[in-house]
Scaffold this motif. Structure first.
Motif, mmCIF file in Angstrom:
data_model
loop_
_atom_site.group_PDB
_atom_site.id
_atom_site.type_symbol
_atom_site.label_atom_id
_atom_site.label_comp_id
_atom_site.label_asym_id
_atom_site.label_seq_id
_atom_site.Cartn_x
_atom_site.Cartn_y
_atom_site.Cartn_z
ATOM 1 N N PRO A 73 0.836 -1.198 0.000
ATOM 2 C CA PRO A 73 0.000 0.000 0.000
ATOM 3 C C PRO A 73 0.875 1.253 0.000
ATOM 4 C CG PRO A 73 -0.749 -1.571 1.648
ATOM 5 C CD PRO A 73 0.581 -2.070 1.151
ATOM 6 N N ALA A 74 0.367 2.315 -0.593
ATOM 7 C CA ALA A 74 1.098 3.583 -0.603
ATOM 8 C C ALA A 74 0.493 4.503 0.456
ATOM 9 C CB ALA A 74 1.015 4.230 -1.983
ATOM 10 N N PRO A 75 1.341 5.118 1.292
ATOM 11 C CA PRO A 75 0.814 5.996 2.350
ATOM 12 C C PRO A 75 0.009 7.169 1.785
ATOM 13 C CG PRO A 75 3.140 5.516 2.689
ATOM 14 C CD PRO A 75 2.794 5.016 1.320
ATOM 15 N N TYR A 76 -1.040 7.526 2.476
ATOM 16 C CA TYR A 76 -1.974 8.577 2.068
ATOM 17 C C TYR A 76 -2.359 8.464 0.599
ATOM 18 C CZ TYR A 76 -4.876 12.352 3.435
ATOM 19 O OH TYR A 76 -5.990 13.076 3.764
ATOM 20 N N HIS A 77 -2.820 7.296 0.273
ATOM 21 C CA HIS A 77 -3.190 6.942 -1.088
ATOM 22 C C HIS A 77 -4.495 6.180 -0.952
ATOM 23 C CE1 HIS A 77 -2.353 5.093 -5.132
ATOM 24 N NE2 HIS A 77 -1.718 6.225 -5.307
ATOM 25 N N GLN A 88 -4.129 2.894 0.957
ATOM 26 C CA GLN A 88 -3.104 2.926 2.020
ATOM 27 C C GLN A 88 -3.329 1.917 3.132
ATOM 28 O OE1 GLN A 88 -2.593 6.544 4.220
ATOM 29 N NE2 GLN A 88 -4.419 6.229 5.450
ATOM 30 N N PHE A 93 -9.108 1.919 1.739
ATOM 31 C CA PHE A 93 -8.826 3.143 2.508
ATOM 32 C C PHE A 93 -9.773 3.171 3.698
ATOM 33 C CE2 PHE A 93 -8.915 7.588 3.674
ATOM 34 C CZ PHE A 93 -7.616 8.006 3.442
#
Lengths: 313, 313
Positions: free
Chosen positions: A188-192, A195, A219
């Motif tokens: 997962p990508a942070p603040y995506h 996430q 999310f």
């Protein structure tokens, strides 16, 4: 950046399956594996029974949109042996992968011991032969690639860990029973939009540029989690190598049957069927309640992976 | 019922290793794998560095009680390749298993991706060759049986799951790389000294009645968890079959160096050495700070498994 308003064109007749289409008692008809055999479309879908546990049903279609559900469930928890012990709480979220003349079906097996991945095969979608439980606990969302790589089968899955955001791992097997050389390949990508956690979705399919994988990402909002779909492109020769992950989602809950239902705000895929005309039919569960489908242009999805990617890790 | 006051006779000189015995900078010297080679005792122990991460050290002894620590660490996190990625946060809690002329060492590999089991081998305890990462995340406490069963290696481990109390699983491998046929074979018992979680401890050793496995069990109190040691007896031909699990623990934290330290109230074993005189030397970490040892009569431990067992599941 995605200049099109939507990457996935929803079928006007969504949802394509509801519990009303099922000739036996179920409360949901959702996450569906999909395969096309000699022009016929088959879905193997998950249904909740009224005891809260899940079984798998089968539906057939000539056009990929209008499905008829088989009169009996396709697969229910095993009643004896080791599989019975690990399927006690139900079987869920199947994926179909064709290799040679076999259709391999991976599914989540729930029991008091946790959730792990079961693997079975069928050649005719009448009888099913269980092969093995291919993970320990807790794992969900295993998909197999429809090819061998240097003699080995390859799967993606999503282990649960307390330490890291839940991510997509790859593993290899010479025989479908013993698995190893596992690595995490996408996180997962942070603040995506993804996430909180990601997981494998549809069985990856081959394109000229790579294996296209429609996955899900989650999310966490203040009012529950939102499940959306994204795309990643894996190298044709080395599926552990990700050529690009689209920065943007390709589908989010928007229709009433996706926004509200048993579990609000969920689109979740277990199957996609590439067509000869360059489109792909994507099937998804709406709100863990119904089955929906839509169409996308494969080149658009591939382009989204390559033109505006985010790092896979 | 255990009529003896204590199953394990503590060595008077405990702790047998502290950080003061280590000729390089470490803050703890605890969970130690153990093996006896041509009359010499070897420990491979875990030490915390001052950055909070762990490495492995080596100590040698002629009598199994008085150890001299090697001047350099035995094994530190890999600096390149796939192992470096998964050992970034340290390597912990080794177990040694002799099969043929190789000494296989399993250990916990920590990284941002979770905790998984690494496997390496050595023939001389000078150089180490990493073989594979044999689980995904999160797993700890893998022990291998020092024999093959129908051509396959066998391990016990402890997967983390959100659904069930953490339990002991068995898995099989033809090649040490690919693993499968996993099953849970032993679970914590409710309102029992091991009710919170259990995990493999020392490498199992052969007795006339079965493979004896000294494991750890944990009870959650209002002031933290208490780690104790118990014993289980596995069938000689089929290690998945547990002939008996002793209802009572065989060792609990009682000495000052076990009750207080970096982590209070811990006795945790990674190694036990059976002797020709019918005793076994058990090595344990005290409070995650020091290494202790004690001796038990093997027949007493086997008897405890068979005379007053609790169900393994």
């Amino acid at each position: 950046m995605n200049l099109k308003n939507s990457m996935v064109h929803r079928f006007k007749g969504n949802p394509i399956l509801t519990k009303g289409n099922v000739p036996y008692a179920v409360e949901t008809v959702h996450n569906a594996a999909a395969v096309k055999i000699l022009g016929e479309y088959l879905l193997v879908f998950r249904s909740h029974l009224r005891n809260g546990r899940s079984i798998l049903g089968l539906a057939r279609s000539k056009d990929g949109c209008n499905f008829v559900v088989a009169p009996e469930p396709f697969m229910v928890p095993a009643r004896e042996g080791v599989f019975a012990e690990y399927e006690e709480f139900g079987i869920e979220d199947p994926r179909i992968c064709q290799i040679d003349n076999d259709f391999l079906i991976s599914y989540s097996a729930y029991s008091r011991h946790g959730v792990r991945i079961g693997l079975c095969k069928t050649s005719d979608f009448r009888s099913v032969e269980r092969i093995a439980l291919i993970t320990q606990a807790d794992y969900r969302n295993a998909v197999l690639f429809p090819a061998k790589f240097q003699g080995r089968y390859v799967r993606l899955d999503r282990p649960h860990t307390e330490i890291a955001p839940w991510s997509i791992w790859i593993s290899y097997s010479p025989d479908l029973i013993h698995w190893g050389d596992s690595r995490v390949i996408m996180k997962p990508a942070p603040y995506h939009w993804d996430q909180m956690k990601i997981g494998p979705g549809a069985t990856p399919f081959r394109t000229s540029k790579g294996w296209l994988h429609v996955y899900h990402g989650v999310f966490q909002t203040m009012d529950g989690a939102v499940y959306r779909l994204g795309v990643a492109l894996h190298d044709l020769e080395d599926p552990a190598k990700i050529l690009g992950v689209a920065d943007e989602w390709i589908l989010q809950p928007e229709e009433p049957c996706e926004v509200t239902g048993y579990v609000h705000n969920v689109v979740f895929t277990c199957g996609a069927i590439p067509e000869d005309d360059g489109t792909v039919k994507i099937y998804w569960g709406g709100a863990d309640t119904v089955v929906c489908m839509g169409t996308a242009v494969i080149d658009d999805l591939v382009g989204l992976c390559l033109s505006a990617p985010r790092p896979p890790m």
